[in-house]
Design an enzyme around this catalytic site. Structure first.
Site, PDB file in Angstrom:
ATOM      1  N   GLU A 130      16.029  44.010  48.467  1.00  0.00           N
ATOM      2  CA  GLU A 130      16.293  42.706  49.245  1.00  0.00           C
ATOM      3  C   GLU A 130      16.764  42.902  50.429  1.00  0.00           C
ATOM      4  O   GLU A 130      16.266  42.698  51.110  1.00  0.00           O
ATOM      5  CB  GLU A 130      18.063  42.549  48.327  1.00  0.00           C
ATOM      6  CG  GLU A 130      17.885  41.050  49.299  1.00  0.00           C
ATOM      7  CD  GLU A 130      19.847  39.860  48.947  1.00  0.00           C
ATOM      8  OE1 GLU A 130      19.589  39.862  50.021  1.00  0.00           O
ATOM      9  OE2 GLU A 130      20.306  41.080  48.151  1.00  0.00           O
ATOM     10  N   HIS A 186      22.307  43.225  54.570  1.00  0.00           N
ATOM     11  CA  HIS A 186      22.854  44.350  54.020  1.00  0.00           C
ATOM     12  C   HIS A 186      21.333  45.817  54.954  1.00  0.00           C
ATOM     13  O   HIS A 186      20.742  45.511  56.195  1.00  0.00           O
ATOM     14  CB  HIS A 186      22.294  44.892  52.515  1.00  0.00           C
ATOM     15  CG  HIS A 186      22.309  43.259  51.527  1.00  0.00           C
ATOM     16  ND1 HIS A 186      23.390  43.017  51.231  1.00  0.00           N
ATOM     17  CD2 HIS A 186      21.315  42.121  51.736  1.00  0.00           C
ATOM     18  CE1 HIS A 186      24.197  42.105  50.798  1.00  0.00           C
ATOM     19  NE2 HIS A 186      22.941  41.398  50.660  1.00  0.00           N
ATOM     20  N   HIS A 219      18.589  36.070  52.886  1.00  0.00           N
ATOM     21  CA  HIS A 219      19.198  37.031  51.937  1.00  0.00           C
ATOM     22  C   HIS A 219      18.359  36.670  50.866  1.00  0.00           C
ATOM     23  O   HIS A 219      17.573  35.305  50.647  1.00  0.00           O
ATOM     24  CB  HIS A 219      20.940  36.726  51.651  1.00  0.00           C
ATOM     25  CG  HIS A 219      21.270  37.172  52.116  1.00  0.00           C
ATOM     26  ND1 HIS A 219      22.382  38.590  52.165  1.00  0.00           N
ATOM     27  CD2 HIS A 219      21.808  37.118  53.536  1.00  0.00           C
ATOM     28  CE1 HIS A 219      23.433  39.048  52.943  1.00  0.00           C
ATOM     29  NE2 HIS A 219      23.203  38.053  53.542  1.00  0.00           N
ATOM     30  N   GLU A 275      19.015  31.858  50.887  1.00  0.00           N
ATOM     31  CA  GLU A 275      18.904  32.499  49.990  1.00  0.00           C
ATOM     32  C   GLU A 275      17.522  32.019  49.416  1.00  0.00           C
ATOM     33  O   GLU A 275      17.801  31.130  49.087  1.00  0.00           O
ATOM     34  CB  GLU A 275      19.759  32.405  48.662  1.00  0.00           C
ATOM     35  CG  GLU A 275      21.775  32.862  49.017  1.00  0.00           C
ATOM     36  CD  GLU A 275      22.106  34.507  49.027  1.00  0.00           C
ATOM     37  OE1 GLU A 275      20.762  35.564  48.587  1.00  0.00           O
ATOM     38  OE2 GLU A 275      23.097  35.060  49.391  1.00  0.00           O
TER      39      GLU A 275
END
Length: 266
Positions: free
Chosen positions: A93, A56, A148, A226
């Site tokens: 995040e 992101h 992430h 993750e």
């Protein structure tokens, strides 16, 4: 008659002329030759290239049209990018991903690796998922990791590594190496942090997916990590703790180092 040859010694102040080679060093005190210091050993990851992909970006929320447009993702298309998750306390995040990636970068560079980041700040837009894959491909990375934190339902916690599944015409060349990268990262991250495997996705910390453009379009070994679930209070407490993020960086660097060292011995 043989004549004795006189032994001649140079005067004490004699020096080699310019262009001449100086005489070798005299023996040391123990009778052996004086030894010059050996050059320092190469760093363990010298010559290796790692791409870190902080998921992101901080400007994505203000650019919905740009990040919402479809881009190649393998046999199908997906959105260019998304905004990412957020803790209940408002920790985004994208910020977590950026901070953790910088910590990992520093550790890998200390070990001699060349590290490439897919973005150079936390206030931009994108890049798109296909561009992120292309950065790793163009760098001819020995390993690439997309970092992430998840946004699953509260009560679901733990970390998992996403590895590519078989997508004909796309992922076959990197399946074996990416799985080896995923296992090394899973094992070392768990050992260093004692963070549990995800209890809601994957099996023993490994999740196989065929729908992620960042994996489908990669030509180098690549996985997604993750690190935890931002919406779970237990995980969120860890993710927002700078000391824990430093520990997480150690775990990621250890996993990458193990993979790179193992692959170099094959």
């Amino acid at each position: 008659m043989l004549l004795a040859t006189a032994c001649w010694s140079p005067p004490p102040d004699a020096r080699p002329a310019i262009g001449e080679t100086a005489a070798p060093p005299l023996p040391g005190p123990g009778g052996g030759s004086a030894v010059s210091p050996s050059p320092s050993a190469p760093l363990p990851l010298s010559g290796r290239v790692v791409v870190l992909d902080p998921g992101h970006n901080g400007g994505n929320a203000d650019a919905p049209e740009r990040i919402g447009r479809p881009v190649p993702a393998g046999p199908t298309t997906k959105e260019c990018d998304t905004v990412g998750a957020r803790t209940e306390g408002g920790y985004d995040e994208h910020e977590f991903n950026w901070d953790l990636s910088l910590l990992v970068r520093d550790r890998l560079e200390e070990a001699g690796a060349t590290v490439v980041l897919t973005r150079d700040s936390d206030d931009g837009v994108g890049p798109c998922i296909d561009e992120r894959a292309a950065i790793g491909n163009e760098a001819q990375a020995d390993a690439a990791v997309s970092i992430h934190a998840d946004g699953a339902a509260p009560g679901s916690r733990g970390f998992h590594v996403i590895v590519p599944g078989e997508v004909p015409g796309f992922t076959e060349p990197i399946l074996e190496s990416s799985y080896a990268l995923g296992e090394a990262l899973r094992d070392e991250f768990h050992a260093v942090t004692d963070h549990p495997y995800s209890d809601y996705l994957g099996e023993e910390g490994i999740d196989v997916r065929t729908d992620l453009g960042g994996l489908n379009l990669s030509t180098v070994p690549k996985v997604f990590l993750e690190v935890g679930n931002m919406r779970d209070p237990v995980d969120a407490e860890k993710l927002t703790d700078p000391e824990w993020r430093a520990l997480a960086a150690e775990g990621i660097a250890a996993g990458l180092t193990r993979f790179l060292e193992d692959s170099g011995r094959r």
